[in-house]
Design an enzyme around this catalytic site. Structure first.
Site, PDB file in Angstrom:
ATOM      1  CE  LYS A 291      26.999 -14.119  49.101  1.00  0.00           C
ATOM      2  NZ  LYS A 291      25.611 -14.359  48.637  1.00  0.00           N
TER       3      LYS A 291
ATOM      4  CB  SER B 282      25.937 -13.420  44.891  1.00  0.00           C
ATOM      5  OG  SER B 282      25.151 -13.735  46.018  1.00  0.00           O
TER       6      SER B 282
ATOM      7  CB  SER C 171      22.790 -15.784  45.826  1.00  0.00           C
ATOM      8  OG  SER C 171      22.795 -14.770  44.848  1.00  0.00           O
TER       9      SER C 171
END
Lengths: 484, 492
Positions: B79, B154, B178
């Site tokens: 990420k 996210s 997330s």
């Protein structure tokens, strides 16, 4: 005598002398090429996290113990939020409502030796900022500058903030307070406390009020003082400004004022209305600190002799003057030396005379400190013993000390080798005196005609003839007797 | 689709360590797949072809020198809020669009040390603020099971990458859901460990007291292998817990006998609509069929989780994001003075949702509002954590929905509050700091497209072994994940 009295509180920032910074492993050292003592943490790079320096916390607790502060079992770090280019995270890790130490007292003394106290509000731990240099404005101020350069070497250095209660009444007390604070932190070994390097910085909150008034007057905060001398001057100047204003019926505005060293006045910097909302909240990157009570007790028990206690020992127990005591305390190595001389000789007064007198003079002259010289405290004690026993007089003692300093060996061996022992044999001295009187008939006649002061000359001549070894008291007695 | 990209991390590591397969082969196949399909998925912001190949070759050398690496040759999606030295690390924000990290996050480094190969940096909601990946300033990520839908957020990029076989393990970060929500939306295991278990050093902070790194994988075993590699104490993170990490990959179970699973009374399933409710009813029944005893537990304050979270997280983010000021790195928009530069830089650099949260947080911390908002939220957080502690006195695990809806269409949820509600079921666990995961538990059909649904399991602090073990038993028994394959990259 003014109808007004000053009330002063002092806020100090002290950089702690840890090896590394407060929240990262960068070296904590003064100076260096800009931005060479930095890492992702103290530059606040994305993703970096602070880890507290245990040594800095230990130093704080030591200081708290030395000032008899309360050391709670729990403490925490908070974020103080405001934007400034020399503060990398745009928040400062500080302590808000649970500082490491609460309260406490600084004991300090005035020049005349009067011991005083000033209570502390708190001491808390935070991190220092970087340094900005504003260029293109000519005077180094941000206003009008075309760009600024920031050096983050200092960013993240552990900083102790020490806030006093408003209990100081005048510039003398304020400076004496600061000196005691500085001496104590030096003795604890937690900071260099150098104002010229910025490891000690202080602001003064100054107000005046009618003598006897219960309420405090409106205060101003004085900044930009970069030596104890400027602290003294700035406070005096501000007290005078406020007193004059009040006497003329004006009001004092609560504001921050800067000290102008060149013109000797304070000038307004910013008013209270512009005060920030710092939005303090507990730093979620740092877990609360738990301080074991047993550890605090251990620290309190392990404190060195503090300067104010040493001052009391010197002035009360040894009956030294305040100035001599202060002189010793301000030279810790010399004070330790002095203590060993006293211990070995049992004669504080003579120890003071030698250590602060002849030894300090020699140190100054030779450029070597007393403690590092060839003269040991035991040598000095030996010398004091010989003076006390009247083996030598104090004049010879100084000569012997110089010889020992220069490597001639212990005072006793110098005295023996060079036959410097005092002559106190009355017959020998009497012979000397007679010779001197015989050689100076004119002077003898003067004396007898009433000019008794010339006796001193004759005594001096006799001492000279003995090469200083004769007991001066005995010589004086015999001269008088013979002239009688 | 290459068969290599279908393999699990456990299989790849086994074969690479046995030198039946080279890391380089695995990585070449993965990169080829990324090149073929990522234009339509949009999982990666920055693919790292050169670094991936070089790292794979080094893994092969290490194995050749006799090292045995628990994740040898496993393709990793990172990420893009985690630092990897020398690579662009953007947080999907314009303010960091051109920033290259000069150091590597601890969790990422540990995965590399374990033999993983970084395939690229993945998309996210800007600064991890969002639940759909739509708040990215740098690109759109699509759900591999339906390219018109969001992958969740996210950590949507890592989830989409793993779901589309563009990586085998994805690293995500979970602040309020997330990892778990995109895990559920993309038919994956999305695992958030106990707060403090995985170092946050090098994870660009959103809300420090909640952020936690964890894996997104296609199997529970892979999640356990990843957690075992990345977890454990890190002296660089002051909130990292100094407590031995017992391996979870060897604690995987085949049944749930002897376990009491709490069903949360306050999370009534009828609020989810009949199709989703049926999926969860079936999931609870399957847990029971595996030997678990279902018990009724209560989380009376959990309904305040959302309000609590949307004070604490913005308060922390308002301070955490203050460092993005144009002075030292990242975007700078010049102005006549330093304050103007701050304002212009931040106005141009941050997106709407980030600004919204900075404003909410700044307000909540302001003098006069602090006690009413921030302090009360902290008290509520304590109560929520206490509710979980009370509940765990009567059960070993909690089971509940991971999300309140299946993956939705891109652009369908436009108002912030509806988006915040996506994390209704995941936020309480974040506030309590306990480990939780989502595991595929079935499918619902919308417009003829099957969409994955996730079951959330939560455990007491540090009970990751129990949590993963139980999820493994459920996964093995139900095999929901394998019932449909992603459309992205599927043979025509």
């Amino acid at each position: 005598m003014s109808a007004y009295e000053a009330v002063i509180g002092i806020e100090c920032h002290v950089e702690l002398k840890t090896e590394t910074k407060m929240f990262c492993g960068c070296r904590n050292e003064f100076g260096g090429e800009p931005n060479t003592k930095v890492c992702p943490v103290c530059m606040a790079l994305p993703g970096s996290l602070p880890v507290p320096n245990r040594k800095a916390i230990e130093y704080m607790l030591r200081a708290g113990a030395a000032f008899d502060a309360e050391i709670p079992e729990f403490s925490k770090f908070d974020r103080k939020n405001y934007f400034y280019p020399d503060m990398p995270k745009n928040y400062q890790i500080s302590q808000y409502d649970m500082p490491l130490t609460q309260g406490g007292v600084v004991r300090y003394w005035l020049e005349d030796g009067t011991m005083k106290t000033c209570r502390l509000t708190r001491i808390h731990l935070e991190e220092d900022t970087g340094k900005s240099t504003h260029a293109g404005s000519g005077d180094g101020r941000i206003a009008g500058s075309s760009y600024s350069l920031v050096d983050y070497n200092r960013a993240g250095v552990p900083l102790m903030e020490c806030v006093s209660e408003p209990e100081l009444h005048g510039a003398d007390e304020a400076v004496a307070y600061l000196e005691s604070l500085r001496r104590t932190l030096l003795e604890l070994g937690v900071s260099d406390v150098k104002m010229e390097e910025g490891s000690l910085r202080c602001d003064a909150n100054v107000s005046v009020r009618l003598v006897g008034a219960a309420e405090l007057g409106t205060k101003t905060e004085i900044k930009n003082m970069n030596s104890f001398r400027s602290v003294h001057r700035a406070i005096e100047s501000e007290i005078e400004r406020q007193t004059t204003a009040l006497e003329s019926g004006a009001r004092i505005v609560q504001e921050t004022r800067g000290w102008d060293e060149i013109h000797g006045v304070t000038h307004p910097m910013r008013s209270k209305e512009e005060a920030h909302d710092y939005r303090y909240f507990p730093d979620p990157d740092l877990v609360p600190l738990e301080i074991a009570a047993a550890h605090v007790e251990h620290l309190r028990g392990a404190l060195p002799e503090l300067p104010w206690r040493r001052f009391e020992r010197y002035t009360v127990q040894y009956e030294l003057g305040a100035k001599q005591a202060t002189q010793l305390i301000d030279n810790p190595a010399l004070a330790r030396y002095f203590d060993r001389v006293v211990e070995a000789s049992g004669n504080p007064q003579q120890s003071t005379n030698f250590v602060l007198g002849e030894l300090s003079r020699l140190a100054n002259e030779r450029g070597v400190s007393v403690a590092e010289s060839a003269v040991t405290p035991e040598h000095v004690a030996e010398l004091i013993g010989m003076v006390e026993a009247k083996t030598i007089n104090s004049k010879i003692a100084k000569e012997v000390l110089t010889r020992t300093w220069d490597g001639a060996g212990s005072p006793r061996s110098v005295v023996e080798k060079e036959g410097l022992a005092q002559t106190s044999d009355p017959a020998a001295i009497e012979k000397l005196v007679e010779e001197v009187l015989g050689a100076n008939p004119g002077v003898v006649a003067e004396y007898r005609s009433g000019k008794v002061a010339v006796a001193g000359f004759l005594v001096g001549q006799a001492m000279k003839a003995s090469r200083g070894k004769a007991d001066p008291q005995l010589v004086a007695e015999l001269v008088k007797k013979r002239l009688g | 689709m290459s068969v290599l990209t279908e393999r699990s991390a456990a299989e790849i590591a086994r074969d690479v360590n046995a030198r039946k397969l080279s890391a380089r082969e695995v990585v070449d196949a993965t990169l080829a797949h990324v090149d073929a399909i990522d234009a339509e998925v949009g999982a990666y912001l920055t693919p790292l072809h050169d670094l991936a190949r070089a790292t794979a070759s080094r893994v092969d050398e290490r194995v050749a020198h006799g090292e045995r690496l628990p994740l040898a040759g496993v393709p990793l999606a990172v990420k893009d809020n985690m630092c990897l030295v020398g690579t662009r690390t953007t947080c999907a924000s314009k303010i960091l669009e051109r920033w290259s990290a000069p150091y590597t996050a601890t969790a990422v480094q540990r995965m590399l040390d374990a033999g993983c190969v970084p395939i690229g940096k993945t998309n996210l909601d800007e600064f991890a603020m969002g639940s759909s990946c739509e708040n990215s300033a740098l690109g759109v990520t699509r759900n591999p099971f339906d390219l018109t839908r969001v992958p969740g957020g996210s950590s949507g990029g890592s989830a989409a990458a793993v779901a589309a076989r563009e990586a085998t393990i994805g690293l995500g970060s979970d602040t309020g859901g997330s990892i778990r929500e995109p895990g559920a939306f993309c038919n994956l295991i999305g695992f958030k460990p106990t707060y403090g278990r995985v170092s946050r050093y090098g994870l660009i902070a959103f809300a420090s007291s909640l952020d936690q790194i964890g894996p997104l994988t296609r199997s529970v075993e892979d999640a356990a292998l990843a957690f075992d590699a990345m977890g454990g104490h890190d002296p660089m993170d002051g909130t990292s817990i100094d407590r031995a990490l017992e391996p979870t990959a060897t604690a995987l179970r085949e049944d749930l006998r002897g376990l009491r699973v709490g069903i949360v009374r306050e999370f009534a399933l009828d609020a989810l609509g009949p199709e989703m409710a049926a999926v969860y009813e079936r999931a609870y029944a399957d847990l029971k069929a595996l030997g678990a005893t279902l018990v009724d537990v209560s989380l009376p304050t959990a309904e305040h989780g959302l309000a609590t979270y949307y004070l604490i997280a913005p308060a922390e983010c308002s301070s955490n994001l203050a460092r993005f000021d144009g002075v030292r790195y990242g975007l700078r928009v010049d102005g006549p003075d330093v304050n103007a530069m701050y304002e212009r830089t931040r106005a141009a650099g941050f997106g709407a949702e980030v600004k919204r949260r900075i404003l909410i947080g700044t307000y909540a911390l302001s003098s006069g509002y602090y006690d009413a908002y921030y302090v009360r939220a902290q008290k509520a957080r304590t109560l929520i954590a206490r509710d979980f502690a009370d509940a765990f006195a009567g059960c070993d695990l909690i089971a509940c929905p991971a999300t309140s809806c299946p993956p939705f269409a891109i652009g369908a949820v436009s108002d912030p509050y509806s988006m915040y509600l996506m994390d209704y079921y995941t936020i309480p666990m974040s506030l309590a700091g306990i480990p939780a995961l989502s595991v595929p538990c079935g499918w619902v059909s919308e417009g003829g497209t099957p969409l994955p649904i996730g079951l959330q399991l939560a455990a007491p602090h540090f009970a990751e072994g129990l949590l993963l073990g139980a999820a493994h038993a459920y996964e093995r028994a139900t095999e929901h994940a394998s019932k449909h394959t992603p459309r992205a990259g599927a043979p025509a």
